[in-house]
Design a protein around this motif. Structure first.
Motif, mmCIF file in Angstrom:
data_model
loop_
_atom_site.group_PDB
_atom_site.id
_atom_site.type_symbol
_atom_site.label_atom_id
_atom_site.label_comp_id
_atom_site.label_asym_id
_atom_site.label_seq_id
_atom_site.Cartn_x
_atom_site.Cartn_y
_atom_site.Cartn_z
ATOM 1 N N ALA A 18 96.403 -13.641 4.850
ATOM 2 C CA ALA A 18 95.540 -13.304 3.719
ATOM 3 C C ALA A 18 95.804 -14.213 2.526
ATOM 4 N N HIS A 22 93.062 -16.724 1.161
ATOM 5 C CA HIS A 22 92.575 -16.471 -0.195
ATOM 6 C C HIS A 22 92.753 -17.713 -1.059
ATOM 7 N N ARG A 23 93.901 -18.344 -0.952
ATOM 8 C CA ARG A 23 94.154 -19.554 -1.736
ATOM 9 C C ARG A 23 93.246 -20.706 -1.317
ATOM 10 N N ASP A 27 86.679 -15.445 1.339
ATOM 11 C CA ASP A 27 86.469 -14.048 0.963
ATOM 12 C C ASP A 27 87.224 -13.190 1.979
ATOM 13 N N VAL A 28 88.437 -12.785 1.642
ATOM 14 C CA VAL A 28 89.303 -12.104 2.605
ATOM 15 C C VAL A 28 89.752 -10.757 2.056
ATOM 16 N N THR A 29 89.747 -9.736 2.928
ATOM 17 C CA THR A 29 90.210 -8.385 2.592
ATOM 18 C C THR A 29 91.170 -7.928 3.669
ATOM 19 N N LEU A 106 98.551 -11.587 -3.521
ATOM 20 C CA LEU A 106 97.203 -11.197 -3.138
ATOM 21 C C LEU A 106 96.679 -10.173 -4.147
ATOM 22 N N ARG A 110 92.046 -6.813 -2.936
ATOM 23 C CA ARG A 110 91.942 -7.416 -1.608
ATOM 24 C C ARG A 110 92.851 -6.739 -0.586
#
Length: 371
Positions: A18, A22-23, A27-29, A106, A110
């Motif tokens: 994640a 994300h970095r 678009d991550v959850t 994070l 998220r």
């Protein structure tokens, strides 16, 4: 537009993926089944190359220097005499600090706790995950990072894709160092200690405290006892205080008192005095059955597996966290380099499947004397 990525499983492997994704702008959850979080469940870990690499990648390389060093390895006989000694210094990092650091990297929106995934269904343009609260989440790509008992694995390998029990389990304890009797502390502290007997092995070493402290009197003694159990015996051992048979493990405080008492009586009879004392000092030992699993595939459609949801290796390898880091890097790199999701997932599997299979095979070789 960036594809929507849903990671099922928020332990260290899911967090590695994640944070990297994300970095990289995705678009991550993350959804995690635990309600109260995962801190406090880890002990020490031996950092491998991939762990150092991911620490450097996210700018926290200093964590690689925060640990407890064992200056040598000793092997004991049943009477407690040292029968072999090796000068092999090794540092154990704090799993809790590693987890907490990546969790803080994070954003809170998220990472969602208290969400137990129960099923995943492939769709023409993605996949849909159902949760035990009746909710659903749709994503362009679902990443299964939900461990040994993965629910996501079914979508990749079918309903019978369960890891194989290898014939033994581990009892574990994490004892504040001040609670270890002096006799045991004098022999066991500041070194890796081992005792081996037919079909069984115990080892132990100091690890940082829950807050990552490495100061004297703030550390913990981590012992791990490998013991054989028939399937019927395992059923009894993994039946918790409420009478429910758990599939993989029992957390601290969940093992039945009579099971703990029997284990400690065996420790007094079977182990060297220092190890028996360390085992007796743990009021809430926990239990984890050991499994092997090497899938034919890590990817199917828009579901990809990583970490122990993909390849399950025995803990003798000390490579579980490194394997997860390697998977996270490969997934990030494939998704950023490929022109479409299908090509990215093919590249990810081509890189990581051979690595996972090799680690599983290595663990099997190391565990031959126990299984």
């Amino acid at each position: 537009m960036s594809p929507r990525l849903l990671i099922v499983g928020g332990s260290i492997g899911g967090l590695f993926a994640a944070v990297l994704l994300h970095r990289a702008g995705f678009d991550v959850t993350v959804t995690e089944r635990s309600v109260h979080g995962l801190e406090g469940r880890g002990a020490g870990l031996v950092a491998q190359r991939e762990v150092f690499a991911i620490l450097r990648e996210v700018g926290v390389e200093h964590l690689a220097h925060i640990g407890v060093t064992a200056h040598e390895r000793i092997y004991l006989d049943h009477a407690g005499q040292v029968i072999h000694r090796q000068r092999t210094p090794q540092t154990q990092l704090s799993w809790d600090v590693l987890f907490r650091t990546f969790r803080e990297l994070l954003p809170d929106d998220r990472y969602h706790t208290g969400r137990q995934a129960v099923a995943v269904v492939q769709e023409p343009d993605g996949a849909r995950v159902s949760y035990d609260d009746g909710g659903q989440e749709k994503a362009d790509l679902v990443i299964g990072a939900d461990g040994v008992g993965s629910t996501m694995r079914v979508a990749v390998s079918g309903p019978h894709s369960q890891p194989d029990y290898v014939g033994y389990a581990t009892w574990r304890g994490l004892v504040p160092e001040g609670q270890v009797p002096q006799m045991a502390a004098a022999q066991l502290f500041d070194r890796f200690a081992f005792y081996e007997m037919p079909g069984s092995q115990i080892l132990g070493y100091l690890v940082p405290g829950p807050d990552g402290s490495t100061a004297v009197d703030r550390r913990r003694y981590n012992w791990v006892w490998y013991r054989r159990y028939t399937p019927d015996e395992l059923d009894g051992a993994l039946t918790d205080r409420d009478g429910e048979r758990r599939p993989v493990s029992l957390a601290p405080g969940r093992v039945r008192p009579e099971t703990v008492a029997a284990m400690k009586a065996d420790a007094e009879r079977l182990l060297p005095p220092a190890f028996a004392a360390a085992v007796a000092a743990e009021p809430r030992p926990f239990l984890h059955a050991i499994f092997d699993y090497a899938p034919a595939h890590m990817v199917s459609g828009r579901v990809a597996l990583m970490g122990d949801a993909a390849f399950v290796a025995r803990p003798h390898t000390a490579m579980g966290v490194a394997k997860a880091a390697g998977d996270a890097f490969a997934l990030r790199d494939a998704l950023t380099r490929a022109t479409d999701l299908d090509a990215a997932l093919a590249a990810y599997e081509a890189e990581r499947a051979p690595a996972g299979a090799a680690i599983v095979a290595y663990g099997q070789r190391l565990g031959r004397s126990l299984g």
